[in-house]
Design a protein around this motif. Structure first.
Motif, PDB file in Angstrom:
ATOM      1  N   TYR A  54      14.361 -13.909   5.827  1.00  0.00           N
ATOM      2  CA  TYR A  54      13.412 -13.324   4.887  1.00  0.00           C
ATOM      3  C   TYR A  54      12.239 -12.666   5.605  1.00  0.00           C
ATOM      4  N   ALA A  55      11.821 -11.533   5.048  1.00  0.00           N
ATOM      5  CA  ALA A  55      10.589 -10.912   5.500  1.00  0.00           C
ATOM      6  C   ALA A  55       9.411 -11.784   5.097  1.00  0.00           C
ATOM      7  N   MET A  56       8.351 -11.681   5.860  1.00  0.00           N
ATOM      8  CA  MET A  56       7.142 -12.454   5.588  1.00  0.00           C
ATOM      9  C   MET A  56       5.948 -11.507   5.577  1.00  0.00           C
ATOM     10  N   LYS A  57       4.947 -11.875   4.813  1.00  0.00           N
ATOM     11  CA  LYS A  57       3.758 -11.024   4.683  1.00  0.00           C
ATOM     12  C   LYS A  57       2.496 -11.871   4.707  1.00  0.00           C
ATOM     13  N   TRP A  58       1.418 -11.239   5.157  1.00  0.00           N
ATOM     14  CA  TRP A  58       0.078 -11.783   5.013  1.00  0.00           C
ATOM     15  C   TRP A  58      -0.713 -10.867   4.067  1.00  0.00           C
ATOM     16  N   TYR A  59      -1.391 -11.493   3.127  1.00  0.00           N
ATOM     17  CA  TYR A  59      -2.312 -10.818   2.233  1.00  0.00           C
ATOM     18  C   TYR A  59      -3.692 -11.424   2.434  1.00  0.00           C
ATOM     19  N   ARG A  60      -4.694 -10.736   1.894  1.00  0.00           N
ATOM     20  CA  ARG A  60      -6.030 -11.322   1.871  1.00  0.00           C
ATOM     21  C   ARG A  60      -6.735 -10.917   0.578  1.00  0.00           C
ATOM     22  N   GLN A  61      -7.707 -11.733   0.201  1.00  0.00           N
ATOM     23  CA  GLN A  61      -8.488 -11.445  -0.989  1.00  0.00           C
ATOM     24  C   GLN A  61      -9.940 -11.809  -0.720  1.00  0.00           C
ATOM     25  N   ALA A  62     -10.779 -10.788  -0.752  1.00  0.00           N
ATOM     26  CA  ALA A  62     -12.215 -10.976  -0.575  1.00  0.00           C
ATOM     27  C   ALA A  62     -12.855 -11.223  -1.940  1.00  0.00           C
ATOM     28  N   PRO A  63     -14.025 -11.844  -1.956  1.00  0.00           N
ATOM     29  CA  PRO A  63     -14.687 -12.115  -3.236  1.00  0.00           C
ATOM     30  C   PRO A  63     -14.907 -10.837  -4.044  1.00  0.00           C
ATOM     31  N   GLY A  64     -14.494 -10.871  -5.302  1.00  0.00           N
ATOM     32  CA  GLY A  64     -14.696  -9.725  -6.171  1.00  0.00           C
ATOM     33  C   GLY A  64     -13.741  -8.578  -5.958  1.00  0.00           C
ATOM     34  N   LYS A  65     -12.759  -8.763  -5.083  1.00  0.00           N
ATOM     35  CA  LYS A  65     -11.816  -7.682  -4.788  1.00  0.00           C
ATOM     36  C   LYS A  65     -10.394  -8.133  -5.094  1.00  0.00           C
ATOM     37  N   GLU A  66      -9.506  -7.150  -5.216  1.00  0.00           N
ATOM     38  CA  GLU A  66      -8.105  -7.462  -5.443  1.00  0.00           C
ATOM     39  C   GLU A  66      -7.442  -7.933  -4.148  1.00  0.00           C
ATOM     40  N   ARG A  67      -6.383  -8.673  -4.320  1.00  0.00           N
ATOM     41  CA  ARG A  67      -5.608  -9.097  -3.156  1.00  0.00           C
ATOM     42  C   ARG A  67      -4.947  -7.872  -2.522  1.00  0.00           C
ATOM     43  N   GLU A  68      -5.004  -7.791  -1.190  1.00  0.00           N
ATOM     44  CA  GLU A  68      -4.432  -6.637  -0.496  1.00  0.00           C
ATOM     45  C   GLU A  68      -3.491  -7.082   0.605  1.00  0.00           C
ATOM     46  N   LEU A  69      -2.486  -6.246   0.860  1.00  0.00           N
ATOM     47  CA  LEU A  69      -1.530  -6.518   1.916  1.00  0.00           C
ATOM     48  C   LEU A  69      -2.173  -6.261   3.272  1.00  0.00           C
ATOM     49  N   VAL A  70      -2.036  -7.220   4.159  1.00  0.00           N
ATOM     50  CA  VAL A  70      -2.577  -7.099   5.510  1.00  0.00           C
ATOM     51  C   VAL A  70      -1.490  -6.640   6.483  1.00  0.00           C
ATOM     52  N   ALA A  71      -0.378  -7.350   6.479  1.00  0.00           N
ATOM     53  CA  ALA A  71       0.686  -7.062   7.440  1.00  0.00           C
ATOM     54  C   ALA A  71       1.994  -7.663   6.934  1.00  0.00           C
ATOM     55  N   SER A  72       3.085  -7.092   7.415  1.00  0.00           N
ATOM     56  CA  SER A  72       4.400  -7.624   7.084  1.00  0.00           C
ATOM     57  C   SER A  72       5.280  -7.611   8.323  1.00  0.00           C
ATOM     58  N   ILE A  73       6.279  -8.495   8.303  1.00  0.00           N
ATOM     59  CA  ILE A  73       7.241  -8.549   9.404  1.00  0.00           C
ATOM     60  C   ILE A  73       8.618  -8.760   8.797  1.00  0.00           C
ATOM     61  N   SER A  74       9.556  -7.931   9.226  1.00  0.00           N
ATOM     62  CA  SER A  74      10.897  -7.994   8.664  1.00  0.00           C
ATOM     63  C   SER A  74      11.733  -9.062   9.360  1.00  0.00           C
ATOM     64  N   VAL A  75      12.954  -9.208   8.875  1.00  0.00           N
ATOM     65  CA  VAL A  75      13.897 -10.138   9.502  1.00  0.00           C
ATOM     66  C   VAL A  75      14.122  -9.756  10.960  1.00  0.00           C
ATOM     67  N   ALA A  76      14.138  -8.460  11.225  1.00  0.00           N
ATOM     68  CA  ALA A  76      14.350  -7.971  12.594  1.00  0.00           C
ATOM     69  C   ALA A  76      13.042  -7.858  13.376  1.00  0.00           C
ATOM     70  N   SER A  77      11.964  -8.429  12.820  1.00  0.00           N
ATOM     71  CA  SER A  77      10.635  -8.414  13.460  1.00  0.00           C
ATOM     72  C   SER A  77      10.024  -7.030  13.558  1.00  0.00           C
ATOM     73  N   VAL A  78      10.411  -6.144  12.658  1.00  0.00           N
ATOM     74  CA  VAL A  78       9.714  -4.871  12.534  1.00  0.00           C
ATOM     75  C   VAL A  78       8.421  -5.133  11.767  1.00  0.00           C
ATOM     76  N   THR A  79       7.323  -4.620  12.286  1.00  0.00           N
ATOM     77  CA  THR A  79       6.018  -4.939  11.701  1.00  0.00           C
ATOM     78  C   THR A  79       5.357  -3.713  11.060  1.00  0.00           C
ATOM     79  N   ASN A  80       4.547  -3.983  10.067  1.00  0.00           N
ATOM     80  CA  ASN A  80       3.746  -2.952   9.421  1.00  0.00           C
ATOM     81  C   ASN A  80       2.371  -3.524   9.117  1.00  0.00           C
ATOM     82  N   TYR A  81       1.369  -2.638   9.165  1.00  0.00           N
ATOM     83  CA  TYR A  81      -0.004  -3.068   8.979  1.00  0.00           C
ATOM     84  C   TYR A  81      -0.743  -2.129   8.044  1.00  0.00           C
ATOM     85  N   ALA A  82      -1.722  -2.694   7.329  1.00  0.00           N
ATOM     86  CA  ALA A  82      -2.649  -1.845   6.605  1.00  0.00           C
ATOM     87  C   ALA A  82      -3.465  -1.062   7.619  1.00  0.00           C
TER      88      ALA A  82
END
Length: 119
Positions: free
Chosen positions: A32-60
């Motif tokens: 399974y791919a995995m992701k990190w999100y974050r949520q600051a006070p008063g803001k919507e949750r946003e995607l920080v980074a993701s990593i695929s099964v093959a360890s391909v990464t993507n970042y905000a």
């Protein structure tokens, strides 16, 4: 059942570093791919980074060059190395995945870990 447990948050000065960990259980982590999100006070949750099964990464865009996501399929853990931290990075950071269950993808979230960047 699926569990995601984050750790590693804390208080750090601007320019400092932290490494977050997310220990996963209850599913075949390596498939399974995995992701990190974050949520600051008063803001919507946003995607920080993701990593695929093959360890391909993507970042905000605002994290590129400062954050690194990685995974250890032996330890069933995903990491987020955060360098050059800025006050704007202050947020609760969440680990996320979507697991196939009964024919559909079900999202799972950890409880979150607080990161505070302040002098």
């Amino acid at each position: 059942q699926v569990q995601l447990v984050e750790s590693g948050g804390g208080l750090v000065q601007p320019g400092g570093s932290l490494r977050l960990s997310c220990a996963a259980s209850g599913f075949r982590f390596s498939t399974y791919a995995m992701k990190w999100y974050r949520q600051a006070p008063g803001k919507e949750r946003e995607l920080v980074a993701s990593i695929s099964v093959a360890s391909v990464t993507n970042y905000a865009d605002s994290m590129k060059g400062r954050f690194t996501i990685s995974r250890d399929n032996v330890k069933n853990t995903v990491y987020l190395q955060m360098n050059s931290l800025e006050p704007e990075d202050t947020a609760v950071y969440y680990c996320n995945t979507e697991v196939w269950q009964h024919g559909s993808k079900v999202p799972y979230w950890g409880q979150g870990t607080q990161v505070t960047v302040s002098s």
